[in-house]
Write a protein that holds these residues in place. Sequence first.
Motif, PDB file in Angstrom:
ATOM      1  N   SER A 281      -8.052  20.372   8.361  1.00  0.00           N
ATOM      2  CA  SER A 281      -7.010  19.389   8.054  1.00  0.00           C
ATOM      3  C   SER A 281      -7.372  18.658   6.781  1.00  0.00           C
ATOM      4  O   SER A 281      -8.537  18.633   6.351  1.00  0.00           O
ATOM      5  N   THR A 282      -6.384  18.078   6.172  1.00  0.00           N
ATOM      6  CA  THR A 282      -6.582  17.255   4.972  1.00  0.00           C
ATOM      7  C   THR A 282      -5.758  15.992   5.119  1.00  0.00           C
ATOM      8  O   THR A 282      -4.648  16.026   5.679  1.00  0.00           O
ATOM      9  N   GLU A 283      -6.320  14.869   4.656  1.00  0.00           N
ATOM     10  CA  GLU A 283      -5.649  13.577   4.817  1.00  0.00           C
ATOM     11  C   GLU A 283      -5.713  12.803   3.504  1.00  0.00           C
ATOM     12  O   GLU A 283      -6.751  12.779   2.833  1.00  0.00           O
ATOM     13  N   LYS A 284      -4.604  12.203   3.163  1.00  0.00           N
ATOM     14  CA  LYS A 284      -4.522  11.334   1.995  1.00  0.00           C
ATOM     15  C   LYS A 284      -4.248   9.928   2.484  1.00  0.00           C
ATOM     16  O   LYS A 284      -3.240   9.681   3.167  1.00  0.00           O
ATOM     17  N   ASP A 285      -5.180   8.994   2.178  1.00  0.00           N
ATOM     18  CA  ASP A 285      -5.004   7.642   2.694  1.00  0.00           C
ATOM     19  C   ASP A 285      -4.066   6.846   1.801  1.00  0.00           C
ATOM     20  O   ASP A 285      -3.553   7.344   0.790  1.00  0.00           O
ATOM     21  N   SER A 286      -3.810   5.627   2.197  1.00  0.00           N
ATOM     22  CA  SER A 286      -2.822   4.802   1.485  1.00  0.00           C
ATOM     23  C   SER A 286      -3.259   4.426   0.088  1.00  0.00           C
ATOM     24  O   SER A 286      -2.440   4.039  -0.749  1.00  0.00           O
TER      25      SER A 286
ATOM     26  N   GLY B 249       0.816  -1.202   0.000  1.00  0.00           N
ATOM     27  CA  GLY B 249       0.000   0.000   0.000  1.00  0.00           C
ATOM     28  C   GLY B 249       0.855   1.260   0.000  1.00  0.00           C
ATOM     29  O   GLY B 249       2.085   1.208   0.117  1.00  0.00           O
ATOM     30  N   GLY B 250       0.173   2.421  -0.126  1.00  0.00           N
ATOM     31  CA  GLY B 250       0.883   3.685  -0.189  1.00  0.00           C
ATOM     32  C   GLY B 250       1.020   4.341   1.189  1.00  0.00           C
ATOM     33  O   GLY B 250       0.598   3.796   2.215  1.00  0.00           O
ATOM     34  N   ILE B 251       1.612   5.506   1.186  1.00  0.00           N
ATOM     35  CA  ILE B 251       1.837   6.263   2.422  1.00  0.00           C
ATOM     36  C   ILE B 251       0.576   7.037   2.775  1.00  0.00           C
ATOM     37  O   ILE B 251      -0.046   7.665   1.919  1.00  0.00           O
ATOM     38  N   ASN B 252       0.207   6.981   4.047  1.00  0.00           N
ATOM     39  CA  ASN B 252      -0.912   7.768   4.547  1.00  0.00           C
ATOM     40  C   ASN B 252      -0.357   9.073   5.111  1.00  0.00           C
ATOM     41  O   ASN B 252       0.495   9.043   6.000  1.00  0.00           O
ATOM     42  N   SER B 253      -0.809  10.225   4.606  1.00  0.00           N
ATOM     43  CA  SER B 253      -0.301  11.533   5.055  1.00  0.00           C
ATOM     44  C   SER B 253      -1.452  12.417   5.493  1.00  0.00           C
ATOM     45  O   SER B 253      -2.561  12.319   4.959  1.00  0.00           O
ATOM     46  N   GLU B 254      -1.162  13.299   6.469  1.00  0.00           N
ATOM     47  CA  GLU B 254      -2.185  14.200   6.995  1.00  0.00           C
ATOM     48  C   GLU B 254      -1.552  15.551   7.313  1.00  0.00           C
ATOM     49  O   GLU B 254      -0.444  15.610   7.862  1.00  0.00           O
ATOM     50  N   PHE B 255      -2.224  16.630   6.962  1.00  0.00           N
ATOM     51  CA  PHE B 255      -1.768  17.995   7.237  1.00  0.00           C
ATOM     52  C   PHE B 255      -2.922  18.777   7.867  1.00  0.00           C
ATOM     53  O   PHE B 255      -4.079  18.593   7.480  1.00  0.00           O
ATOM     54  N   GLY B 256      -2.584  19.635   8.819  1.00  0.00           N
ATOM     55  CA  GLY B 256      -3.631  20.425   9.467  1.00  0.00           C
ATOM     56  C   GLY B 256      -3.086  21.734  10.024  1.00  0.00           C
ATOM     57  O   GLY B 256      -1.879  21.887  10.235  1.00  0.00           O
ATOM     58  N   VAL B 257      -3.986  22.666  10.234  1.00  0.00           N
ATOM     59  CA  VAL B 257      -3.625  23.932  10.854  1.00  0.00           C
ATOM     60  C   VAL B 257      -4.760  24.324  11.807  1.00  0.00           C
ATOM     61  O   VAL B 257      -5.943  24.176  11.473  1.00  0.00           O
ATOM     62  N   VAL B 258      -4.392  24.749  13.031  1.00  0.00           N
ATOM     63  CA  VAL B 258      -5.391  25.141  14.027  1.00  0.00           C
ATOM     64  C   VAL B 258      -5.021  26.497  14.604  1.00  0.00           C
ATOM     65  O   VAL B 258      -3.850  26.889  14.619  1.00  0.00           O
TER      66      VAL B 258
END
Length: 459
Positions: free
Chosen positions: A316-321, A122-131
């Motif tokens: 936030s935004t998340e890219k799953d595998s 599978g691929g890399i799961n990545s997440e970015f966010g700002v609060v």
Amino acid sequence: MAGKMWVRRAAPAVFALIIAGCGTVDPQAGFPDVAKTVSERTGKEIHWRSGGAENKAVRDAIDALLAEELDADAAVQIALLNNPALQARYEELGVAEADLVQVGLLSNPVFSASARLPVGSGGINSEFGVVQNFLDFLFLPVKTRIAAARFDAAKLKVTAEVLAFAAEVRAAAYTLEAAQNRAAVLGKIAGAAQASFALAARLREAGNASELFAANEQAASETAKIELARSQADVRAARERLNVLMGLWGPRTDWRMAAELPALPDRDAALDHLESLAVARRPDLAAARKEVEAAAATANVAEDFRWLGSVEAGASTEKDSEGSRVAGPNVSLELPVFDQHQAKIAAANSSLRRSRQRYEALAVQIRSEVRAARDHLASARMLAEHYRDVVIPLQERLVALTEQQYNFMQTGAFDLLSAKQNEIRANRDYIDAVRDYWIARSDLELAVAGGLAAAPHQD
């Protein structure tokens, strides 16, 4: 594609947030208000050294004043422009302005990022966010209002210290003028005592005076010399005190002070309204009032928002595998289960009560200061006038009568010398009384935070 759209939509909002939270610090922001009040109350100018041509103009103005004979007004103006300790005090305005700007800044948003590597395929799961702390927006107006009140209090405190410093310089100038006058009078007394001793010594040599008489005259002469030496030392000490207050050293200390104290004015301003005048004008009392305002606002905020803890909002935004991306808002809220800000509320209310009691205590103290300074001025004037109108004329009359008897050989030279010495001593005491009057007047002007010239005169 959805992630790119979210970034494009969020960017303007984030940029606007950054702009709203930016601020600049002007270290001299509060100085014009201080300078305006000082000028209105004293008729003198103050200057905060900032470099450049303006500093040179101030130095030239100081040198021009030093080239002339100084009086109390000139000494105060030089000190207000040149005293380095006063310059250091102005820097506290810069600190207060920086605190005001800091309160108006939003806290920085927090960016977070995470990446989770696959264990198998599978691929890399990545997440970015700002609060961002949401309470910054809610509390910004009231925090700014509280900080502005404290900034006003800082300006008023500096103003009060400048006025007190001006009064200190004025008193030091009067002290030096009186010391010079006193030394001149004591020089005359020493001269008369020396002449009396010389006459006694000649009479002793001729066998017309006893050894005891001559010894007493010599003792009086030596005592007068000691008093003269002490008064000359007082002059030097008073000059150095004024040098420190005016911030002078090196060749600049070679200035000349007016030889005479100013004469007593014909009459003083009315002294029956000064307590209310002082309460209305004293900058230190106004500063205490501002502290009460800030404490009251702080206590109200603590009470009104006791159930509101930390609140953070963001996105936030998340890219799953598998490559799919999701985006959306997020929020975190502190639950006030254990801490409902009881201690903060209690501390804020205690601070409010403390500031109110300090304000009341200062008001009582100011009224007492005015009464004491008013009474001191009245008694100092009465004493100076008594010396001028009664004691000195009486001593002059005694000298004239003694001279008349001396001319008719009804009294001796020693009686005439003694009468002249008493006259000189009365003038010495009058100098001290006039000095005390002007210092008392300066103290009263400080107590009411301004001059008395504009007040109605008493009949």
